[in-house]
Scaffold this active site. Structure first.
Site, PDB file in Angstrom:
ATOM      1  N   GLN A  23       0.987  -1.142  -0.089  1.00 30.80           N
ATOM      2  CA  GLN A  23      -0.009   0.051   0.144  1.00 30.80           C
ATOM      3  C   GLN A  23       0.775   1.165  -0.056  1.00 30.80           C
ATOM      4  OE1 GLN A  23      -3.481   2.421   2.434  1.00 30.80           O
ATOM      5  NE2 GLN A  23      -2.744   0.192   3.107  1.00 30.80           N
ATOM      6  N   GLU A  29       0.897  -0.951   8.744  1.00 30.35           N
ATOM      7  CA  GLU A  29       0.044   0.155   8.959  1.00 30.35           C
ATOM      8  C   GLU A  29      -0.156   0.303  10.675  1.00 30.35           C
ATOM      9  OE1 GLU A  29      -2.418   3.170   9.114  1.00 30.35           O
ATOM     10  OE2 GLU A  29      -1.537   2.707   7.115  1.00 30.35           O
ATOM     11  N   ASP A  67       0.243   3.846   6.008  1.00 28.65           N
ATOM     12  CA  ASP A  67       0.457   3.423   4.796  1.00 28.65           C
ATOM     13  C   ASP A  67       0.377   4.498   3.643  1.00 28.65           C
ATOM     14  OD1 ASP A  67       1.833   0.850   4.745  1.00 28.65           O
ATOM     15  OD2 ASP A  67      -0.044   0.064   5.101  1.00 28.65           O
ATOM     16  N   GLY A 115      -8.857  20.951  17.784  1.00 28.37           N
ATOM     17  CA  GLY A 115      -8.400  22.344  17.350  1.00 28.37           C
ATOM     18  C   GLY A 115      -8.507  23.532  18.378  1.00 28.37           C
ATOM     19  N   GLY A 116      -9.096  23.162  19.561  1.00 23.32           N
ATOM     20  CA  GLY A 116      -9.168  24.057  20.435  1.00 23.32           C
ATOM     21  C   GLY A 116     -10.578  24.805  20.655  1.00 23.32           C
TER      22      GLY A 116
END
Length: 423
Positions: free
Chosen positions: A16, A138, A167, A246-247
């Site tokens: 992959q 993976e 991958d 993200g806050g």
């Protein structure tokens, strides 16, 4: 023209991570020549087979727009062909186990001798260090790169993600490294090595958690649910369930039909800029003036109650109704889309993000198209090659073999049953 038209890629990849990279380059116009073991090919051709006698979806969905050549590089004729391929190609991409190319007699020093302008790009599990000889897949990459330790629920096991960030994610990083090296070569005239360790790629995608590790040294991570529940933080970034990274506080909430539909959920973010609109939508206008709710800081210890209240509202709407109501108000929400829903999405088909491909052995199947769109380099997705389908074609048209020279290679056994394809 296409962006990478004229670039020749010698594709020594399998499974992959490498095929993801070379397929992307092929979509942008590079001539990708996939080297495969005679009679066997890429291991994924026969992994997770859903249609007996046909290449698996695992293989076909990672090897569009390529040409396949069978080659046994252990024979004298095979070494000869491989040497000519290296002389001819601009890039060699490989994701063998560490040291495999050296054992074949084609380490970096030898490759440079053959073609000083070639770029050799490699995917490995780890970069230089104590683990560099380890074999990585993976989920190992997700664990070693910091993803698993920060994914899942606080009091449960670490979790890997369904996205193949180890991958396919590393393949995307490698593709960027290759085109960057090709650009530098236009100035330097020299090739170089490009290395994309899977651990590094996963860590790059987990950088917000590395950010939080350093913030943790200054005190608790207040946007995490754990803070609102009064649970002390440890020394490492904890798993945070479905909290936003993200806050801006966000969570996955139930929608109408959740009792029977495992994907009847929405992701809802209580962005500070639209807090008043959130209050109006969920029927809590009084929160707009309540000092316990007016500021993001005041709301942090109350996030469990806030999201439970929002969920009471979302449970009365389908996930698409939530979108229809919230999006015009700039409230960030998004439906949890199943793979069945994604496969039926007409917009994704129109943009080429989803494509239907016809294959001679398995018929039509749905695949992912090119995720990056260039206005001057349109992408046409063509089917993956059959094993060795282009062996004679590459020998003749790319490497210049003809007549007795071509017959000698075809009859040597170094290139599988290519003789049949040439007749």
């Amino acid at each position: 023209m296409k962006a990478l038209e004229g670039v020749k890629i010698l594709d020594f990849t399998h499974v992959q991570s490498g095929p993801t990279c070379t397929q992307l380059l092929a979509w942008f116009g590079a001539d990708v020549i996939k080297v495969e073991r005679p009679g066997v090919g890429d291991a994924t051709r026969k992994q997770l087979v859903d249609k007996p006698g046909a290449d698996s979806l695992y293989f076909t969905m990672l090897n569009h727009n390529k040409r396949s050549i069978e080659l046994n590089s252990k024979t004298p004729e095979g070494k000869e062909v491989l040497t000519k391929l290296i002389e001819t190609c601009d890039v060699l991409v490989e994701n063998f186990a560490p040291g495999a190319l050296d054992r074949m007699g084609f380490g970096w020093e030898r490759i440079q001798e053959i073609n000083p302008r070639i770029i050799m790009a490699s995917v490995k599990g780890f970069g230089p260090g104590r683990y560099e000889e380890c074999k990585v897949y993976e989920n190992i990459a997700q664990c070693a790169g910091g993803s698993a330790s920060t994914t899942g629920w606080r009091d449960d096991l670490p979790m890997v993600t369904g996205a193949q960030i180890g991958d396919s994610g590393t393949g995307l990083h490698l593709a960027l490294g290759i085109v960057t090296a090709l650009y530098q070569r236009t100035h330097s005239g020299r090739g170089q090595r490009v290395l994309a360790p899977m651990q590094d790629g996963v860590l790059n995608l987990c950088r917000v958690k590395l950010r939080d590790q350093q913030r943790l040294e200054s005190g608790p991570l207040e946007e995490y649910s754990q803070f609102g529940e009064g649970i002390p933080f440890g020394e490492a970034v904890p798993r945070a369930g479905n909290d936003s990274g993200g806050g801006q506080p966000g969570r996955i909430l139930k929608c109408k039909g959740w009792e029977d539909d495992p994907n009847a959920y929405t992701y809802f973010i209580t962005q500070a800029a639209v807090w008043d609109k959130v209050c109006d939508v969920i029927g809590k206008p009084e929160w707009k003036d309540d000092p316990d709710y007016t500021t993001p800081k005041a709301r942090l210890p109350r996030l469990n109650h806030i999201f439970a209240t929002i969920e009471e509202w979302t449970m009365t709407k389908t996930k698409f109704e939530v979108m229809d109501i919230c999006n015009p108000l700039d409230i960030p929400v998004g439906p949890i889309l199943s793979m069945k829903e994604i496969a039926a999405d007409e917009d994704l088909r129109k943009t080429g993000t989803l494509v239907e491909v016809d294959h001679p052995e398995r018929g039509k199947y749905l695949s992912v198209g090119c995720p990056v769109k260039l206005s001057d380099s349109p992408v046409d997705v063509t089917r993956s090659p059959l094993l060795g389908e282009h062996t004679a074609e590459v020998l003749r048209d790319v490497l210049g073999y003809d007549g007795e020279a071509l017959a000698r290679i075809l009859e040597s056994g170094a290139v599988g049953n290519a003789k049949l394809a040439a007749e």
